[in-house]
Design a protein around this motif. Structure first.
Motif, PDB file in Angstrom:
ATOM      1  N   ASN A  57      29.413  32.399  -3.736  1.00 61.86           N
ATOM      2  CA  ASN A  57      29.686  33.565  -2.887  1.00 61.86           C
ATOM      3  C   ASN A  57      28.741  33.650  -1.700  1.00 61.86           C
ATOM      4  OD1 ASN A  57      31.942  34.647  -4.170  1.00 61.86           O
ATOM      5  ND2 ASN A  57      30.722  35.841  -5.629  1.00 61.86           N
ATOM      6  N   ALA A  58      27.558  33.049  -1.836  1.00 66.43           N
ATOM      7  CA  ALA A  58      26.590  33.041  -0.741  1.00 66.43           C
ATOM      8  C   ALA A  58      26.828  31.888   0.229  1.00 66.43           C
ATOM      9  CB  ALA A  58      25.169  32.968  -1.305  1.00 66.43           C
ATOM     10  N   GLY A  59      27.881  31.092  -0.019  1.00 69.05           N
ATOM     11  CA  GLY A  59      28.194  29.973   0.875  1.00 69.05           C
ATOM     12  C   GLY A  59      27.443  28.695   0.548  1.00 69.05           C
ATOM     13  N   VAL A  60      26.912  28.583  -0.680  1.00 67.84           N
ATOM     14  CA  VAL A  60      26.141  27.400  -1.080  1.00 67.84           C
ATOM     15  C   VAL A  60      26.986  26.544  -2.017  1.00 67.84           C
ATOM     16  CG1 VAL A  60      24.058  26.571  -2.218  1.00 67.84           C
ATOM     17  CG2 VAL A  60      23.983  28.688  -0.866  1.00 67.84           C
ATOM     18  N   PRO A  61      27.287  25.289  -1.666  1.00 59.94           N
ATOM     19  CA  PRO A  61      28.007  24.402  -2.588  1.00 59.94           C
ATOM     20  C   PRO A  61      27.172  24.137  -3.847  1.00 59.94           C
ATOM     21  CG  PRO A  61      28.012  23.520  -0.346  1.00 59.94           C
ATOM     22  CD  PRO A  61      27.024  24.642  -0.369  1.00 59.94           C
ATOM     23  N   VAL A  62      27.870  23.887  -4.949  1.00 60.98           N
ATOM     24  CA  VAL A  62      27.228  23.695  -6.246  1.00 60.98           C
ATOM     25  C   VAL A  62      27.784  22.433  -6.895  1.00 60.98           C
ATOM     26  CG1 VAL A  62      26.960  24.646  -8.581  1.00 60.98           C
ATOM     27  CG2 VAL A  62      26.850  26.170  -6.587  1.00 60.98           C
ATOM     28  N   PHE A  63      26.920  21.679  -7.572  1.00 61.88           N
ATOM     29  CA  PHE A  63      27.367  20.553  -8.394  1.00 61.88           C
ATOM     30  C   PHE A  63      26.808  20.763  -9.793  1.00 61.88           C
ATOM     31  CE2 PHE A  63      27.576  16.494 -10.403  1.00 61.88           C
ATOM     32  CZ  PHE A  63      28.683  15.868  -9.854  1.00 61.88           C
ATOM     33  N   CYS A  64      27.694  20.735 -10.801  1.00 65.97           N
ATOM     34  CA  CYS A  64      27.246  20.952 -12.174  1.00 65.97           C
ATOM     35  C   CYS A  64      28.103  20.129 -13.131  1.00 65.97           C
ATOM     36  CB  CYS A  64      27.307  22.431 -12.538  1.00 65.97           C
ATOM     37  SG  CYS A  64      28.902  23.212 -12.233  1.00 65.97           S
ATOM     38  N   ALA A  65      27.547  19.842 -14.296  1.00 65.41           N
ATOM     39  CA  ALA A  65      28.252  19.094 -15.333  1.00 65.41           C
ATOM     40  C   ALA A  65      28.797  20.054 -16.374  1.00 65.41           C
ATOM     41  CB  ALA A  65      27.313  18.082 -15.982  1.00 65.41           C
ATOM     42  N   PHE A 101      36.996  31.116  -8.293  1.00 62.28           N
ATOM     43  CA  PHE A 101      36.121  30.414  -7.361  1.00 62.28           C
ATOM     44  C   PHE A 101      36.711  29.055  -6.983  1.00 62.28           C
ATOM     45  CE2 PHE A 101      33.567  33.579  -9.359  1.00 62.28           C
ATOM     46  CZ  PHE A 101      32.680  33.991  -8.387  1.00 62.28           C
ATOM     47  N   PRO A 102      36.389  28.572  -5.782  1.00 62.39           N
ATOM     48  CA  PRO A 102      36.915  27.269  -5.340  1.00 62.39           C
ATOM     49  C   PRO A 102      36.219  26.129  -6.090  1.00 62.39           C
ATOM     50  CG  PRO A 102      35.379  28.148  -3.711  1.00 62.39           C
ATOM     51  CD  PRO A 102      35.552  29.220  -4.747  1.00 62.39           C
ATOM     52  N   VAL A 103      36.988  25.423  -6.894  1.00 64.61           N
ATOM     53  CA  VAL A 103      36.426  24.379  -7.761  1.00 64.61           C
ATOM     54  C   VAL A 103      37.070  23.040  -7.448  1.00 64.61           C
ATOM     55  CG1 VAL A 103      36.242  23.572 -10.154  1.00 64.61           C
ATOM     56  CG2 VAL A 103      35.816  25.977  -9.613  1.00 64.61           C
ATOM     57  N   ILE A 104      36.254  21.995  -7.426  1.00 61.23           N
ATOM     58  CA  ILE A 104      36.733  20.614  -7.331  1.00 61.23           C
ATOM     59  C   ILE A 104      36.314  19.908  -8.621  1.00 61.23           C
ATOM     60  CG2 ILE A 104      36.665  18.440  -6.056  1.00 61.23           C
ATOM     61  CD1 ILE A 104      35.896  20.001  -3.568  1.00 61.23           C
ATOM     62  N   MET A 218      29.741  18.849  -0.681  1.00 64.42           N
ATOM     63  CA  MET A 218      29.025  19.885   0.063  1.00 64.42           C
ATOM     64  C   MET A 218      29.996  20.687   0.932  1.00 64.42           C
ATOM     65  SD  MET A 218      25.520  17.848   1.069  1.00 64.42           S
ATOM     66  CE  MET A 218      24.703  19.375   1.552  1.00 64.42           C
ATOM     67  N   ARG A 219      31.199  20.880   0.421  1.00 60.55           N
ATOM     68  CA  ARG A 219      32.242  21.576   1.168  1.00 60.55           C
ATOM     69  C   ARG A 219      32.110  23.095   1.048  1.00 60.55           C
ATOM     70  NH1 ARG A 219      37.024  18.818   2.543  1.00 60.55           N
ATOM     71  NH2 ARG A 219      36.912  16.568   2.157  1.00 60.55           N
ATOM     72  N   THR A 220      32.597  23.769   2.047  1.00 58.87           N
ATOM     73  CA  THR A 220      32.745  25.229   1.997  1.00 58.87           C
ATOM     74  C   THR A 220      34.186  25.577   2.356  1.00 58.87           C
ATOM     75  OG1 THR A 220      31.991  25.418   4.298  1.00 58.87           O
ATOM     76  CG2 THR A 220      30.334  25.725   2.564  1.00 58.87           C
ATOM     77  N   THR A 221      34.649  26.705   1.888  1.00 59.64           N
ATOM     78  CA  THR A 221      36.020  27.130   2.144  1.00 59.64           C
ATOM     79  C   THR A 221      36.106  27.881   3.475  1.00 59.64           C
ATOM     80  OG1 THR A 221      35.680  29.209   0.961  1.00 59.64           O
ATOM     81  CG2 THR A 221      36.455  27.328  -0.320  1.00 59.64           C
ATOM     82  N   ARG A 222      37.308  28.192   3.895  1.00 59.38           N
ATOM     83  CA  ARG A 222      37.505  28.893   5.164  1.00 59.38           C
ATOM     84  C   ARG A 222      36.925  30.303   5.143  1.00 59.38           C
ATOM     85  NH1 ARG A 222      43.767  27.260   6.792  1.00 59.38           N
ATOM     86  NH2 ARG A 222      43.376  25.006   7.080  1.00 59.38           N
ATOM     87  N   ASP A 223      36.864  30.886   3.945  1.00 65.53           N
ATOM     88  CA  ASP A 223      36.281  32.232   3.852  1.00 65.53           C
ATOM     89  C   ASP A 223      34.767  32.192   3.649  1.00 65.53           C
ATOM     90  OD1 ASP A 223      36.152  31.319   1.273  1.00 65.53           O
ATOM     91  OD2 ASP A 223      37.341  32.934   0.386  1.00 65.53           O
ATOM     92  N   GLY A 224      34.169  30.979   3.763  1.00 69.62           N
ATOM     93  CA  GLY A 224      32.719  30.873   3.741  1.00 69.62           C
ATOM     94  C   GLY A 224      32.090  30.668   2.384  1.00 69.62           C
TER      95      GLY A 224
END
Length: 518
Positions: A57-65, A101-104, A218-224
């Motif tokens: 929500n703060a605009g920071v991409p995350v990587f987790c297992a 949330f936007p998930v890949i 390290m992507r962000t969505t259009r809504d930030g």
């Protein structure tokens, strides 16, 4: 409840057992790393989930297992449940809103997400040696192989490239050994066997192209909002060494690729390393040193690393000292090692006079934790007994159909699905071997047809008429005399009596030895 510059973690308990004071993680210290520990079933996964939600929500991409599949629910909107609503009311989370949330999704095996690949060259000899548990001598041979590949322009992309290169340097051991040291066939054979085991464990899925582009995590969505990259690790955990080595490789790649940014207002990426003890189990000192170096220096790249594990003793002290934001769930204290872990955890917190930290760790309920984050000027806050906020997304796993739909709609759909096998060391060495074989065959053919045997019988040189009297196409050599010696006459008489070419060759061999006696 959180401000734009912080993530709301939960509310701390007051002496009257009410939860009033909000506990937050300041975004500007999000790259100062962190630690989430606790026994199985105490709420570590939910803590990871709400931290990932806050960073996204703060605009920071995350990587987790995702070790058990539970974290996949972060991709779906949450559902109201009595215990979640009760917890929201206890910490005065009003309003308690649900969100997806936007998930890949990623998967090294390409089954529950987009395939992740790296090339052999990117992995490097140090991490490969760690992955295959090589001895010092075998690691030395592997380093020589990489050096030869660099010198001769051989691309090491997949496992067959490395296997063919090792076979090649084994054949050239004498030549290479004079420059770089001894290369023994037993050492090469041991590495080849380790590669075979790694291949059977799924390593052939990981090594190859197209390799993962760091920009795609390290992507962000259009809504930030920052994308949350979830690595399916349930099958990967069957080979924990591959899991740990992959995550260490990813950290190293981030360190090498990203530019220096100093202390940004918020991290560029946050990396959650679940089951972190696998990274350090039986790890040689050089690997631990590498982890310490990356953790220490990657902060200036804007990357925050958060280790998630059961016991704080799982993380070496040199690494533990660099983790500023801490969430400690309940620990058991029945065995001497568990008691030591409790003491270690308590000693790492800034004390709170309202309670005994070591005692509180053993009394925490599910969803409760001791929390200490960095405050102004990077000083750790006083430890607080905190009730962790409920997640806004779904609690628990999603269905295979929901996962597949998200994979098909992913922004990287189609980019990594098909393996690319371009010309590299395997093909180049194979081509060289074919060319060398062809040249050898041509040389042998010339020797058989035009080179002769290297010696001639008097009167039967390469330019003399054939014994049968037929003209071979070469002009007869002028003779100085028509007289023949007794030996020459006898030899000609015997040769004429042999009709076949095989017989001629045999007689030449026999009579050649007679000639030497004259």
């Amino acid at each position: 409840m959180a401000q734009d510059d912080s993530i709301f973690i939960g509310a701390s308990r007051k002496p009257d057992d009410s939860y009033q004071r909000p506990e937050e993680l300041l975004l500007k210290y999000g790259n100062r790393h962190g630690l989430v520990t606790g026994a199985t079933g105490t709420g570590k996964t939910v803590t990871l989930q709400i931290l990932a939600e806050g960073f996204s929500n703060a605009g920071v991409p995350v990587f987790c297992a995702d070790i058990k599949g539970d974290l996949s629910g972060i991709s779906m909107i949450g559902e109201a449940k009595d215990f979640l609503t009760a917890r929201a009311e206890a910490i005065k989370l009003d309003p308690y809103e649900f969100q997806e949330f936007p998930v890949i999704f990623w998967d090294l095996f390409g089954e529950q997400g987009h395939p992740i690949r790296a090339t052999i060259s990117e992995m490097g000899p140090l991490l490969l040696s760690r992955l295959m548990n090589l001895t010092e001598a075998q690691e030395g041979v592997l380093n020589i192989a990489f050096r030869i590949a660099d010198e001769e322009g051989l691309l090491l992309l997949d496992m067959k490239d490395l296997q063919s290169l090792l076979a090649n340097i084994a054949d050239r051991a004498d030549e290479i050994g004079t420059r770089y040291g001894n290369i023994t066939k037993p050492s090469v054979g041991a590495i080849q066997r380790s590669l075979l085991v790694l291949e059977q464990q799924g390593g052939n899925h990981f090594f190859g192209e197209p390799a993962l582009k760091i920009a795609d995590i390290m992507r962000t969505t259009r809504d930030g909002r920052g994308a949350i990259n979830v690595l399916a690790a349930d099958k990967l955990m069957m080979n924990p060494r591959l899991y740990a080595t992959f995550l260490l490789w990813l950290l190293s790649e981030l360190f090498e690729v990203l530019p220096e940014v100093g202390d940004p207002d918020k991290p560029k990426l946050v990396f959650f390393f679940d089951e972190a003890h696998l990274l350090f189990d039986e790890a040689p000192k050089i690997v631990v040193d590498r982890v310490e170096q990356v953790v220490r220096l990657i902060r200036s790249k804007g990357v925050g690393v958060y280790f998630v594990t059961q016991n704080p003793l799982d993380v070496p002290e040199t690494v533990l000292a660099q983790l500023g934001n801490r969430v400690q769930h309940a620990l058991r204290a029945y065995t001497p090692r568990e008691q030591k872990a409790v003491k270690t955890a308590a000693d790492t917190f800034r004390p709170n006079p309202d309670f005994n930290c070591a005692t509180a760790i053993t009394q925490l309920g599910t969803g409760e934790a001791l929390v200490s984050t960095l405050e102004a000027k990077g000083v750790p806050s006083m430890v607080q007994r905190t009730l962790i906020r409920p997640p806004a997304s779904r609690l628990g796993p999603i269905t295979p159909q929901e996962r597949q739909k998200l994979i098909n709609e992913s922004p990287v759909a189609g980019q990594y699905d098909q393996t690319v096998d371009r010309e590299s060391a395997f093909e180049m060495l194979q081509k060289k071997a074919l060319e060398a074989q062809k040249a050898q065959e041509q040389a042998q053919q010339q020797a058989n047809t035009g080179g002769g045997s290297g010696w001639t019988i008097p009167g039967f040189g390469n330019d003399a008429p054939a014994p049968s009297g037929r003209n071979t196409g070469n002009a007869p050599r002028p003779r100085t005399s028509n007289r023949q010696t007794v030996t020459e006459a006898a030899l000609k008489s015997v040769v004429r009596s042999v009709g076949s070419s095989v017989g001629r060759a045999l007689v030449r061999g026999i009579l050649g030895s007679l000639k030497k006696g004259f």
